[in-house]
Write a protein that holds these residues in place. Structure first.
Motif, PDB file in Angstrom:
ATOM      1  N   PRO A 107       0.795  -1.236   0.000  1.00 22.10           N
ATOM      2  CA  PRO A 107       0.000   0.000   0.000  1.00 22.10           C
ATOM      3  C   PRO A 107       0.820   1.275   0.000  1.00 22.10           C
ATOM      4  O   PRO A 107       0.362   2.300  -0.513  1.00 22.10           O
ATOM      5  CB  PRO A 107      -0.827  -0.124   1.284  1.00 22.10           C
ATOM      6  N   SER A 108       2.030   1.261   0.550  1.00 17.12           N
ATOM      7  CA  SER A 108       2.823   2.484   0.632  1.00 17.12           C
ATOM      8  C   SER A 108       3.115   3.051  -0.755  1.00 17.12           C
ATOM      9  O   SER A 108       3.298   4.269  -0.905  1.00 17.12           O
ATOM     10  CB  SER A 108       4.137   2.230   1.369  1.00 17.12           C
ATOM     11  N   GLU A 109       3.152   2.194  -1.785  1.00 19.78           N
ATOM     12  CA  GLU A 109       3.413   2.683  -3.136  1.00 19.78           C
ATOM     13  C   GLU A 109       2.261   3.553  -3.633  1.00 19.78           C
ATOM     14  O   GLU A 109       2.476   4.588  -4.264  1.00 19.78           O
ATOM     15  CB  GLU A 109       3.633   1.503  -4.095  1.00 19.78           C
ATOM     16  N   VAL A 110       1.032   3.129  -3.365  1.00 25.13           N
ATOM     17  CA  VAL A 110      -0.131   3.913  -3.784  1.00 25.13           C
ATOM     18  C   VAL A 110      -0.293   5.145  -2.891  1.00 25.13           C
ATOM     19  O   VAL A 110      -0.689   6.221  -3.358  1.00 25.13           O
ATOM     20  CB  VAL A 110      -1.406   3.053  -3.746  1.00 25.13           C
ATOM     21  N   ILE A 111       0.035   4.995  -1.618  1.00 20.43           N
ATOM     22  CA  ILE A 111      -0.131   6.104  -0.677  1.00 20.43           C
ATOM     23  C   ILE A 111       0.838   7.242  -0.990  1.00 20.43           C
ATOM     24  O   ILE A 111       0.602   8.396  -0.608  1.00 20.43           O
ATOM     25  CB  ILE A 111       0.037   5.594   0.768  1.00 20.43           C
ATOM     26  N   LYS A 112       1.935   6.944  -1.702  1.00 25.27           N
ATOM     27  CA  LYS A 112       2.807   8.032  -2.159  1.00 25.27           C
ATOM     28  C   LYS A 112       2.006   9.057  -2.959  1.00 25.27           C
ATOM     29  O   LYS A 112       2.242  10.265  -2.859  1.00 25.27           O
ATOM     30  CB  LYS A 112       3.927   7.469  -3.043  1.00 25.27           C
ATOM     31  N   ILE A 113       1.068   8.571  -3.762  1.00 25.56           N
ATOM     32  CA  ILE A 113       0.258   9.457  -4.594  1.00 25.56           C
ATOM     33  C   ILE A 113      -0.764  10.206  -3.743  1.00 25.56           C
ATOM     34  O   ILE A 113      -0.910  11.431  -3.861  1.00 25.56           O
ATOM     35  CB  ILE A 113      -0.443   8.656  -5.708  1.00 25.56           C
ATOM     36  N   THR A 114      -1.485   9.491  -2.866  1.00 29.73           N
ATOM     37  CA  THR A 114      -2.510  10.157  -2.046  1.00 29.73           C
ATOM     38  C   THR A 114      -1.880  11.160  -1.093  1.00 29.73           C
ATOM     39  O   THR A 114      -2.472  12.206  -0.810  1.00 29.73           O
ATOM     40  CB  THR A 114      -3.319   9.119  -1.243  1.00 29.73           C
ATOM     41  N   PHE A 115      -0.671  10.864  -0.602  1.00 27.41           N
ATOM     42  CA  PHE A 115       0.012  11.794   0.301  1.00 27.41           C
ATOM     43  C   PHE A 115       0.347  13.099  -0.413  1.00 27.41           C
ATOM     44  O   PHE A 115       0.170  14.192   0.136  1.00 27.41           O
ATOM     45  CB  PHE A 115       1.290  11.150   0.847  1.00 27.41           C
ATOM     46  N   VAL A 116       0.829  12.998  -1.650  1.00 28.09           N
ATOM     47  CA  VAL A 116       1.134  14.200  -2.434  1.00 28.09           C
ATOM     48  C   VAL A 116      -0.139  14.993  -2.707  1.00 28.09           C
ATOM     49  O   VAL A 116      -0.157  16.231  -2.599  1.00 28.09           O
ATOM     50  CB  VAL A 116       1.842  13.816  -3.751  1.00 28.09           C
ATOM     51  N   PHE A 117      -1.227  14.308  -3.037  1.00 30.20           N
ATOM     52  CA  PHE A 117      -2.490  15.002  -3.291  1.00 30.20           C
ATOM     53  C   PHE A 117      -2.994  15.692  -2.027  1.00 30.20           C
ATOM     54  O   PHE A 117      -3.518  16.815  -2.095  1.00 30.20           O
ATOM     55  CB  PHE A 117      -3.538  14.017  -3.810  1.00 30.20           C
ATOM     56  N   PHE A 118      -2.835  15.048  -0.864  1.00 29.71           N
ATOM     57  CA  PHE A 118      -3.239  15.685   0.397  1.00 29.71           C
ATOM     58  C   PHE A 118      -2.444  16.960   0.640  1.00 29.71           C
ATOM     59  O   PHE A 118      -3.009  18.026   0.920  1.00 29.71           O
ATOM     60  CB  PHE A 118      -3.037  14.724   1.566  1.00 29.71           C
ATOM     61  N   THR A 119      -1.119  16.865   0.545  1.00 31.48           N
ATOM     62  CA  THR A 119      -0.269  18.013   0.836  1.00 31.48           C
ATOM     63  C   THR A 119      -0.517  19.144  -0.152  1.00 31.48           C
ATOM     64  O   THR A 119      -0.583  20.319   0.231  1.00 31.48           O
ATOM     65  CB  THR A 119       1.211  17.595   0.797  1.00 31.48           C
ATOM     66  N   ALA A 120      -0.662  18.794  -1.436  1.00 38.59           N
ATOM     67  CA  ALA A 120      -0.925  19.819  -2.444  1.00 38.59           C
ATOM     68  C   ALA A 120      -2.273  20.482  -2.220  1.00 38.59           C
ATOM     69  O   ALA A 120      -2.411  21.709  -2.344  1.00 38.59           O
ATOM     70  CB  ALA A 120      -0.879  19.190  -3.840  1.00 38.59           C
ATOM     71  N   SER A 121      -3.287  19.692  -1.866  1.00 41.66           N
ATOM     72  CA  SER A 121      -4.621  20.248  -1.626  1.00 41.66           C
ATOM     73  C   SER A 121      -4.613  21.202  -0.437  1.00 41.66           C
ATOM     74  O   SER A 121      -5.216  22.283  -0.484  1.00 41.66           O
ATOM     75  CB  SER A 121      -5.607  19.105  -1.378  1.00 41.66           C
ATOM     76  N   LEU A 122      -3.915  20.822   0.625  1.00 45.42           N
ATOM     77  CA  LEU A 122      -3.880  21.659   1.827  1.00 45.42           C
ATOM     78  C   LEU A 122      -3.118  22.957   1.578  1.00 45.42           C
ATOM     79  O   LEU A 122      -3.600  24.055   1.905  1.00 45.42           O
ATOM     80  CB  LEU A 122      -3.233  20.872   2.971  1.00 45.42           C
ATOM     81  N   PHE A 123      -1.922  22.857   0.976  1.00 51.74           N
ATOM     82  CA  PHE A 123      -1.092  24.043   0.783  1.00 51.74           C
ATOM     83  C   PHE A 123      -1.589  24.942  -0.342  1.00 51.74           C
ATOM     84  O   PHE A 123      -1.235  26.119  -0.386  1.00 51.74           O
ATOM     85  CB  PHE A 123       0.358  23.634   0.507  1.00 51.74           C
ATOM     86  N   SER A 124      -2.390  24.410  -1.264  1.00 45.60           N
ATOM     87  CA  SER A 124      -2.909  25.264  -2.337  1.00 45.60           C
ATOM     88  C   SER A 124      -3.999  26.205  -1.821  1.00 45.60           C
ATOM     89  O   SER A 124      -4.309  27.207  -2.466  1.00 45.60           O
ATOM     90  CB  SER A 124      -3.470  24.403  -3.471  1.00 45.60           C
ATOM     91  N   ARG A 125      -4.577  25.888  -0.663  1.00 45.83           N
ATOM     92  CA  ARG A 125      -5.605  26.756  -0.067  1.00 45.83           C
ATOM     93  C   ARG A 125      -4.984  27.832   0.807  1.00 45.83           C
ATOM     94  O   ARG A 125      -5.406  28.987   0.802  1.00 45.83           O
ATOM     95  CB  ARG A 125      -6.569  25.920   0.773  1.00 45.83           C
ATOM     96  N   ALA A 126      -4.018  27.451   1.609  1.00 42.38           N
ATOM     97  CA  ALA A 126      -3.382  28.402   2.528  1.00 42.38           C
ATOM     98  C   ALA A 126      -2.009  27.862   2.903  1.00 42.38           C
ATOM     99  O   ALA A 126      -1.757  26.658   2.824  1.00 42.38           O
ATOM    100  CB  ALA A 126      -4.233  28.604   3.776  1.00 42.38           C
ATOM    101  N   ASN A 127      -1.127  28.753   3.341  1.00 46.84           N
ATOM    102  CA  ASN A 127       0.202  28.327   3.792  1.00 46.84           C
ATOM    103  C   ASN A 127       0.578  29.016   5.104  1.00 46.84           C
ATOM    104  O   ASN A 127       1.760  29.238   5.373  1.00 46.84           O
ATOM    105  CB  ASN A 127       1.257  28.592   2.723  1.00 46.84           C
ATOM    106  N   ASP A 128      -0.454  29.340   5.916  1.00 47.71           N
ATOM    107  CA  ASP A 128      -0.182  29.971   7.207  1.00 47.71           C
ATOM    108  C   ASP A 128       0.306  28.928   8.216  1.00 47.71           C
ATOM    109  O   ASP A 128       0.388  27.731   7.918  1.00 47.71           O
ATOM    110  CB  ASP A 128      -1.434  30.682   7.731  1.00 47.71           C
ATOM    111  N   PHE A 129       0.607  29.395   9.428  1.00 50.34           N
ATOM    112  CA  PHE A 129       1.198  28.522  10.433  1.00 50.34           C
ATOM    113  C   PHE A 129       0.264  27.375  10.805  1.00 50.34           C
ATOM    114  O   PHE A 129       0.706  26.227  10.987  1.00 50.34           O
ATOM    115  CB  PHE A 129       1.543  29.341  11.682  1.00 50.34           C
ATOM    116  N   ARG A 130      -1.025  27.654  10.903  1.00 48.20           N
ATOM    117  CA  ARG A 130      -1.997  26.609  11.263  1.00 48.20           C
ATOM    118  C   ARG A 130      -2.013  25.492  10.213  1.00 48.20           C
ATOM    119  O   ARG A 130      -2.021  24.299  10.555  1.00 48.20           O
ATOM    120  CB  ARG A 130      -3.389  27.225  11.390  1.00 48.20           C
ATOM    121  N   THR A 131      -1.965  25.875   8.945  1.00 52.74           N
ATOM    122  CA  THR A 131      -1.955  24.883   7.872  1.00 52.74           C
ATOM    123  C   THR A 131      -0.671  24.062   7.897  1.00 52.74           C
ATOM    124  O   THR A 131      -0.696  22.835   7.693  1.00 52.74           O
ATOM    125  CB  THR A 131      -2.095  25.581   6.512  1.00 52.74           C
TER     126      THR A 131
END
Length: 456
Positions: A183-207
């Protein structure tokens, strides 16, 4: 006669690989579209002749008819991939596609030489993954809601990694797979999508804190599962995406310091970490135990020299887990150090193209996805080759598209399909920008003509 053919073949294969590698970098600089397309066609011809020569040698050394059957199936697969992409995605990057076929070719050659059954399994998995990958570029273009699934990506990743930690059996000192899937091979993709989704909205300290907590959970579970290579890849991708999003060097510095501290703590807490460091520092001192793999790998690399011993002329099977973690050593032994350097340069070309795509995309979500996936690919290559050459401690990851590993091959092909989708998006953005520029120029000309008419 056969020995003469084998001896000459290694120089022919090396020459074809050198020319292909030159094309990888020269094609990018070529501005003329007709000339660029001609270079891309030449790359396909080079791949064909390299495969033909290599499989002819393997057949002459083994006289196994299955080698011919596999070669025909492989060529049908490559032809289907090239034709279907040209039919469905006229804006796709053919250089990325050619590089994928080249790396798969090198992997198929070595796997077929080592074990034809393993090579056949790899081909089936690659064909299935490529079939799925054909729909991914259109999904990237059409499914705008992917950006909103932030916490779904995080939840799926953590749950699957936890399931592996709790339920998987230990294999080669680590918990990697569940029901034959890693599963870690597929989760590499979901992890990148999570981080990109979060940081594309905001990049403040809370985020940043939220992203750090989720990343720490991913990396922590992987470390507890002793999947050190994947843990390093996740950590590197997170740091790069964090720095690009926030543009704050202090975050990068804190991340590196935290990672270094975590590595020291892991060294004292986990015996398997100490074993790998011991094997890296002086493998001859622990040759009979944990240093055996590294020593055999170094012997293989040294035996091959610059030009290699020729296909089926070496003894790569003496290296434990050679089809997975140490296939680079087998390549060095039989195809030579120069061929291995060209292989590294092809991988570098892959990474540079991904970075170039990321830099030219305007949408921050897609930009971060490209950078994250590119970083994961680059670090996986570094960890595999660095471990096999004793540059860094061995981490147990595969060489993307080359080593045997169903989950790794499938996830890498899917990652490249995502990159193709982003490349097509970038082309759409360029066309839209050019259309708006022309419309603006037309409006300016119309106003000028109207002004002249009034003056008259």
């Amino acid at each position: 006669m056969i020995n003469v053919i084998v001896e000459l073949s290694k120089y022919l294969i090396l020459t074809l690989m050198i020319i292909y590698t030159f094309h990888c970098f020269y094609t990018v600089r070529q501005q003329d579209e007709i000339e660029r397309n001609e270079l891309l066609r030449q790359q396909m011809v080079l791949i064909f002749f390299m495969d033909f020569t290599a499989f002819l040698v393997i057949y002459l050394k083994t006289f196994n008819f299955q080698v011919i059957v596999f070669y025909v199936e492989m060529m049908v697969f490559f032809a289907a991939v090239q034709i279907l992409y040209r039919i469905f995605y006229k804006k796709a990057s053919l250089l990325l596609l050619n590089n994928m076929c080249m790396l798969l070719s090198v992997g198929f050659i070595m796997l077929c030489r080592l074990d034809i059954a393993t090579a056949t399994k790899q081909l089936v998995i690659a064909a299935a993954a490529s079939g799925i990958a054909l729909i991914i570029p259109v999904m990237i273009r059409k499914m705008k809601f992917l950006r909103r699934l932030t916490w779904l990506y995080a939840g799926v990743g953590i749950i699957l990694l936890a399931a592996v930690f709790l339920l998987a059996r230990t294999s080669y000192g680590a918990k990697l797979s569940l029901m034959g899937i890693q599963p870690s091979e597929v989760i590499k993709i979901t992890f990148v999508f999570f981080t990109a989704s979060l940081f594309s909205r905001a990049n403040d300290f809370r985020t940043v804190v939220q992203a750090t907590v989720v990343a720490a959970l991913h990396v922590g579970i992987l470390v507890l599962s002793r999947d050190l290579g994947s843990a390093v890849i996740f950590f590197a991708a997170y740091l790069v995406m964090l720095y690009v999003s926030t543009k704050k060097p202090q975050y990068l510095g804190l991340g590196l310091a935290g990672g270094s501290l975590g590595a020291v703590v892991a060294y004292f807490l986990f015996g398997h970490v100490r074993q790998r460091v011991s094997a890296w520092r002086d493998p001859m001192a622990v040759y009979q135990n944990e240093g055996y793999q590294i020593v055999q790998s170094l012997f293989a690399i040294g035996t091959g020299g610059w030009f290699g011993m020729g296909l089926c002329q070496g003894s790569p099977e003496s290296i434990p887990v050679v089809k997975n973690d140490f296939i680079f050593s087998a390549i060095c032994e039989e195809l030579g150090g120069i061929f291995a350097i060209c292989l590294i340069l092809v991988c570098m070309s892959f990474f540079l193209m991904i970075v170039n795509i990321a830099l030219r995309i305007k949408n921050p979500f897609y930009k971060l996805i490209a950078l994250g996936l590119g970083t994961e690919y680059a670090f996986q290559v570094i960890l595999t080759i660095g471990g096999a050459t004793k540059f860094i401690p061995m981490t147990g990851v595969t060489l993307p598209l080359v080593s045997y590993g169903g989950s790794s091959v499938m996830s890498t092909i899917l990652m490249l399909a995502i990159i193709q989708g982003l490349y097509i998006l970038r082309e759409d953005e360029d066309e839209e920008f050019e259309r708006r520029r022309k419309e603006a120029a037309q409006r300016i000309r119309a106003r000028e003509e109207a002004r002249r008419a009034r003056d008259i």
